[in-house]
Design a protein around this motif. Sequence first.
Motif, PDB file in Angstrom:
ATOM      1  N   THR A 142       0.828  -1.211   0.000  1.00  0.00           N
ATOM      2  CA  THR A 142       0.000   0.000   0.000  1.00  0.00           C
ATOM      3  C   THR A 142       0.857   1.253   0.000  1.00  0.00           C
ATOM      4  OG1 THR A 142      -1.785  -1.144   1.178  1.00  0.00           O
ATOM      5  CG2 THR A 142      -1.807   1.265   1.232  1.00  0.00           C
ATOM      6  N   VAL A 143       1.859   1.293   0.877  1.00  0.00           N
ATOM      7  CA  VAL A 143       2.720   2.476   0.972  1.00  0.00           C
ATOM      8  C   VAL A 143       3.508   2.682  -0.314  1.00  0.00           C
ATOM      9  CG1 VAL A 143       4.678   3.510   2.184  1.00  0.00           C
ATOM     10  CG2 VAL A 143       2.879   2.350   3.483  1.00  0.00           C
ATOM     11  N   LEU A 144       4.155   1.622  -0.795  1.00  0.00           N
ATOM     12  CA  LEU A 144       5.001   1.749  -1.984  1.00  0.00           C
ATOM     13  C   LEU A 144       4.179   2.069  -3.234  1.00  0.00           C
ATOM     14  CD1 LEU A 144       7.490  -1.205  -1.361  1.00  0.00           C
ATOM     15  CD2 LEU A 144       7.928   1.248  -1.096  1.00  0.00           C
ATOM     16  N   SER A 145       3.045   1.394  -3.392  1.00  0.00           N
ATOM     17  CA  SER A 145       2.227   1.650  -4.575  1.00  0.00           C
ATOM     18  C   SER A 145       1.643   3.053  -4.548  1.00  0.00           C
ATOM     19  CB  SER A 145       1.099   0.619  -4.681  1.00  0.00           C
ATOM     20  OG  SER A 145       0.175   0.755  -3.615  1.00  0.00           O
ATOM     21  N   ARG A 146       1.289   3.541  -3.351  1.00  0.00           N
ATOM     22  CA  ARG A 146       0.733   4.889  -3.260  1.00  0.00           C
ATOM     23  C   ARG A 146       1.794   5.932  -3.613  1.00  0.00           C
ATOM     24  NH1 ARG A 146      -3.076   3.344  -2.325  1.00  0.00           N
ATOM     25  NH2 ARG A 146      -4.212   3.699  -0.393  1.00  0.00           N
ATOM     26  N   LEU A 147       3.012   5.711  -3.160  1.00  0.00           N
ATOM     27  CA  LEU A 147       4.088   6.643  -3.506  1.00  0.00           C
ATOM     28  C   LEU A 147       4.321   6.683  -5.010  1.00  0.00           C
ATOM     29  CD1 LEU A 147       6.649   5.886  -0.640  1.00  0.00           C
ATOM     30  CD2 LEU A 147       5.289   7.968  -0.926  1.00  0.00           C
ATOM     31  N   VAL A 148       4.294   5.510  -5.649  1.00  0.00           N
ATOM     32  CA  VAL A 148       4.551   5.443  -7.096  1.00  0.00           C
ATOM     33  C   VAL A 148       3.378   6.026  -7.881  1.00  0.00           C
ATOM     34  CG1 VAL A 148       4.884   3.882  -9.053  1.00  0.00           C
ATOM     35  CG2 VAL A 148       6.131   3.489  -6.925  1.00  0.00           C
ATOM     36  N   THR A 149       2.155   5.583  -7.562  1.00  0.00           N
ATOM     37  CA  THR A 149       1.004   5.932  -8.393  1.00  0.00           C
ATOM     38  C   THR A 149       0.466   7.342  -8.135  1.00  0.00           C
ATOM     39  OG1 THR A 149      -0.530   4.924  -6.803  1.00  0.00           O
ATOM     40  CG2 THR A 149       0.303   3.535  -8.585  1.00  0.00           C
ATOM     41  N   THR A 150       0.775   7.927  -6.980  1.00  0.00           N
ATOM     42  CA  THR A 150       0.347   9.305  -6.709  1.00  0.00           C
ATOM     43  C   THR A 150       1.429  10.300  -7.094  1.00  0.00           C
ATOM     44  OG1 THR A 150      -0.977   8.507  -4.838  1.00  0.00           O
ATOM     45  CG2 THR A 150      -0.585  10.872  -4.962  1.00  0.00           C
ATOM     46  N   PHE A 151       2.668   9.999  -6.729  1.00  0.00           N
ATOM     47  CA  PHE A 151       3.776  10.901  -7.031  1.00  0.00           C
ATOM     48  C   PHE A 151       3.969  11.062  -8.545  1.00  0.00           C
ATOM     49  CE2 PHE A 151       8.226  11.432  -8.189  1.00  0.00           C
ATOM     50  CZ  PHE A 151       8.557  12.594  -7.507  1.00  0.00           C
ATOM     51  N   THR A 152       3.920   9.951  -9.286  1.00  0.00           N
ATOM     52  CA  THR A 152       4.265   9.987 -10.715  1.00  0.00           C
ATOM     53  C   THR A 152       3.379  10.921 -11.528  1.00  0.00           C
ATOM     54  OG1 THR A 152       5.149   7.743 -10.553  1.00  0.00           O
ATOM     55  CG2 THR A 152       4.661   8.578 -12.756  1.00  0.00           C
ATOM     56  N   PRO A 153       2.035  10.791 -11.478  1.00  0.00           N
ATOM     57  CA  PRO A 153       1.219  11.713 -12.299  1.00  0.00           C
ATOM     58  C   PRO A 153       1.365  13.168 -11.876  1.00  0.00           C
ATOM     59  CG  PRO A 153      -0.186  10.369 -10.879  1.00  0.00           C
ATOM     60  CD  PRO A 153       1.185   9.791 -10.806  1.00  0.00           C
ATOM     61  N   LEU A 154       1.502  13.429 -10.573  1.00  0.00           N
ATOM     62  CA  LEU A 154       1.669  14.812 -10.118  1.00  0.00           C
ATOM     63  C   LEU A 154       3.002  15.377 -10.593  1.00  0.00           C
ATOM     64  CD1 LEU A 154       0.270  14.552  -6.474  1.00  0.00           C
ATOM     65  CD2 LEU A 154      -0.738  15.820  -8.370  1.00  0.00           C
ATOM     66  N   TYR A 155       4.046  14.578 -10.532  1.00  0.00           N
ATOM     67  CA  TYR A 155       5.364  15.035 -10.979  1.00  0.00           C
ATOM     68  C   TYR A 155       5.366  15.288 -12.481  1.00  0.00           C
ATOM     69  CZ  TYR A 155      10.373  15.101 -11.885  1.00  0.00           C
ATOM     70  OH  TYR A 155      11.627  15.465 -12.299  1.00  0.00           O
ATOM     71  N   LEU A 156       4.710  14.401 -13.241  1.00  0.00           N
ATOM     72  CA  LEU A 156       4.656  14.578 -14.692  1.00  0.00           C
ATOM     73  C   LEU A 156       3.854  15.817 -15.086  1.00  0.00           C
ATOM     74  CD1 LEU A 156       4.172  10.886 -15.879  1.00  0.00           C
ATOM     75  CD2 LEU A 156       6.264  12.261 -15.959  1.00  0.00           C
ATOM     76  N   MET A 157       2.946  16.257 -14.209  1.00  0.00           N
ATOM     77  CA  MET A 157       2.185  17.478 -14.475  1.00  0.00           C
ATOM     78  C   MET A 157       2.875  18.712 -13.912  1.00  0.00           C
ATOM     79  SD  MET A 157      -1.826  16.385 -14.079  1.00  0.00           S
ATOM     80  CE  MET A 157      -1.603  15.472 -12.566  1.00  0.00           C
ATOM     81  N   LYS A 158       4.180  18.560 -13.602  1.00  0.00           N
ATOM     82  CA  LYS A 158       5.036  19.678 -13.184  1.00  0.00           C
ATOM     83  C   LYS A 158       4.525  20.358 -11.912  1.00  0.00           C
ATOM     84  CE  LYS A 158       6.506  20.606 -17.936  1.00  0.00           C
ATOM     85  NZ  LYS A 158       7.721  19.795 -17.791  1.00  0.00           N
ATOM     86  N   GLN A 159       4.177  19.528 -10.914  1.00  0.00           N
ATOM     87  CA  GLN A 159       3.771  20.069  -9.619  1.00  0.00           C
ATOM     88  C   GLN A 159       4.959  20.216  -8.666  1.00  0.00           C
ATOM     89  OE1 GLN A 159       0.433  21.159  -8.969  1.00  0.00           O
ATOM     90  NE2 GLN A 159       0.664  20.937 -11.181  1.00  0.00           N
ATOM     91  N   GLY A 160       6.122  19.787  -9.099  1.00  0.00           N
ATOM     92  CA  GLY A 160       7.303  19.892  -8.243  1.00  0.00           C
ATOM     93  C   GLY A 160       7.403  18.718  -7.291  1.00  0.00           C
ATOM     94  N   LEU A 161       8.597  18.501  -6.741  1.00  0.00           N
ATOM     95  CA  LEU A 161       8.827  17.347  -5.878  1.00  0.00           C
ATOM     96  C   LEU A 161       7.997  17.425  -4.598  1.00  0.00           C
ATOM     97  CD1 LEU A 161      12.697  16.873  -6.268  1.00  0.00           C
ATOM     98  CD2 LEU A 161      10.863  15.551  -7.326  1.00  0.00           C
ATOM     99  N   ARG A 162       7.943  18.604  -3.977  1.00  0.00           N
ATOM    100  CA  ARG A 162       7.244  18.716  -2.691  1.00  0.00           C
ATOM    101  C   ARG A 162       5.749  18.482  -2.846  1.00  0.00           C
ATOM    102  NH1 ARG A 162       4.371  22.315   0.327  1.00  0.00           N
ATOM    103  NH2 ARG A 162       4.665  22.162   2.584  1.00  0.00           N
ATOM    104  N   ALA A 163       5.112  19.180  -3.786  1.00  0.00           N
ATOM    105  CA  ALA A 163       3.662  19.055  -3.970  1.00  0.00           C
ATOM    106  C   ALA A 163       3.277  17.701  -4.560  1.00  0.00           C
ATOM    107  CB  ALA A 163       3.147  20.169  -4.874  1.00  0.00           C
ATOM    108  N   SER A 164       4.234  16.951  -5.081  1.00  0.00           N
ATOM    109  CA  SER A 164       3.963  15.602  -5.569  1.00  0.00           C
ATOM    110  C   SER A 164       4.145  14.562  -4.463  1.00  0.00           C
ATOM    111  CB  SER A 164       4.891  15.253  -6.740  1.00  0.00           C
ATOM    112  OG  SER A 164       4.732  16.172  -7.806  1.00  0.00           O
ATOM    113  N   LEU A 165       5.083  14.831  -3.553  1.00  0.00           N
ATOM    114  CA  LEU A 165       5.355  13.885  -2.466  1.00  0.00           C
ATOM    115  C   LEU A 165       4.318  13.960  -1.350  1.00  0.00           C
ATOM    116  CD1 LEU A 165       9.232  14.091  -1.997  1.00  0.00           C
ATOM    117  CD2 LEU A 165       7.910  12.026  -2.466  1.00  0.00           C
ATOM    118  N   LEU A 166       3.899  15.180  -0.985  1.00  0.00           N
ATOM    119  CA  LEU A 166       3.010  15.332   0.173  1.00  0.00           C
ATOM    120  C   LEU A 166       1.681  14.586   0.001  1.00  0.00           C
ATOM    121  CD1 LEU A 166       3.614  19.010   1.339  1.00  0.00           C
ATOM    122  CD2 LEU A 166       4.113  16.912   2.589  1.00  0.00           C
ATOM    123  N   PRO A 167       0.969  14.727  -1.143  1.00  0.00           N
ATOM    124  CA  PRO A 167      -0.259  13.931  -1.290  1.00  0.00           C
ATOM    125  C   PRO A 167      -0.005  12.433  -1.230  1.00  0.00           C
ATOM    126  CG  PRO A 167      -0.224  15.708  -2.897  1.00  0.00           C
ATOM    127  CD  PRO A 167       1.134  15.660  -2.280  1.00  0.00           C
TER     128      PRO A 167
END
Length: 576
Positions: A299-324
């Motif tokens: 759950t933890v690992l998949s959430r980090l991958v599947t939430t961080f990746t689309p946010l990062y690809l939409m240029k939200q930056g590392l912080r705003a992609s990691l926090l959600p």
Amino acid sequence: MHELIRDITLCILFAWMLGLLAHFSRQPLILAYLIAGFCIGPFGAGWVKSQESISVISELGLIFMLFMIGLEIDLKKIVRAGKVILFAAGGQLLGGCLLGVLFFAAIGLSLGGGQFDALYLCVACALSSTVIIVKVLYEKRELDTLPGRITLGVLVLQDIFAILFLAVQPSLANLQVTVILLSIGRVAVLVAAALLVSRYVLPRLFHQIARRPELILLGALAWCFLVAETAERLSLSREMGALIAGVSLSTFPYALDVTAKVTTLRDFFITLFFVALGMTIPVPGLSVIGLALMIAAFTVLSRLVTTFTPLYLMKQGLRASLLPALNLAQISEFSLVVIQTGVADHHIAAETANAASFAFVVLAVLSTFAMSRSDEITRWAIGPLKRLGLKDLDDGQARGAEGPDDGHGEARRIVILGFFRAASALLAEIERQAPVLLEQITVVDFNPNVYQTLQSRGLHVIYGDISSADTLLHAGVGKSEMIILSVPDSLLKGATNEKLVRHVRALNPTALIVATADLLSDVDELYAAGASYVTVTRLSDAHELFTVIEAAQAGLLADKRAELDLRLGERREVLP
């Protein structure tokens, strides 16, 4: 009947006692309720043995829980959800389910033949806990931040996904296209009928009884059980009907009143649901504990991958992609609902369901701890991510001194450290009264929306964390003439106005430093730290409210409102 009353008494008594312990130890109350159920249930002290009592208590709690979840689903917000939230939720749900099916099937869980352990677990692991997330974000005052809004938007769309799964769930053993379409058709008919009645019939009835609180409450409960029983007659589940009843009421004018009236009963029956769920959990064997730990880790690992990746690809930056991704890294109480429906229909093994419950408990504790320290975790993670080659929004700022075209360079004469509503209003006021001054201003903030919007307007903005010494040093704050700290302590992350004033004063002994005080007692401390001027926003708010009272007493409130509307119409704020 008397045995059921005795069992409910034990449930409430032990839930309250262990709830007190959870409160004082700052642990999730749901965890206390599960432990209370285990203690008094057949696998604990054995004080509650009747399977009929456990079943009745659990179903009542589940119906009320789903009714309240439905009441809190705002369809208008889903329609208005921005593309960032839609893509983030879509990536998280689709990616999480795909990875979940592959992972749980790979470790040997069943995915057919009447047993769907892998499917139920992948759905359960794709959902995050609204109760835990909202509570922690509220305490941290982060509900209205960009990562907070993204998190809440994903939660709403997760609920919609769970509704769709519950619509198909009764037909899993016979997954034919016609059966699936028939199930979805039944749900569509029930939803349409419920929405029509709540739109054209219920408002008139509730308007007539608006002054009778007991009838408001009774009407809401009658609607809940009517739709639930109708769903049962349509070969759906009562739980599905309760959810639809809540969603339909969420759109009509008395939704807030209904929610307020039903909240007390909701808490009572949700408590019963989790206590009853705790009664069904046996003492875990090594295989259950091992599976629970694998579920939690996935759950933890998949959430980090599947939430961080689309946010990062939409240029939200590392912080705003990691926090959600950190915020969403737990299993939802709704996941337990999904699991229990699978157990009731014999789609999932009891051992798998127990492992999911233990994984929920583990992640409820760990995610609460991680969310409360999410800013520190994010700061720690950004460095390694950059070394792995991931670029942040400040990438290239170190080279920015070569020219002004990249939006960096050193800070200008006036620097605004941190950008929230007060700073947004300040820039709008400067644009209205002295637009030439905008060329002399630099904004430093780590909100990607602020960064991109200010850049598009031609303002000088530096992406960075103002609580970081490196950010202020590399931004060239030491050479500025005026530095404005407009964000109150309650919204700052990793710093306070006093600490920032001391640090900025050490970097720049001659600058004029304007700070913001939350409390009157903070004013003297900020001046002692080196502030040149301290603003207390409550004073200006009080002055504005007093002028409103004066205008009302003079019969000029309409004129004052017209004047305000004119001023608001002239503003172009970054944060509306």
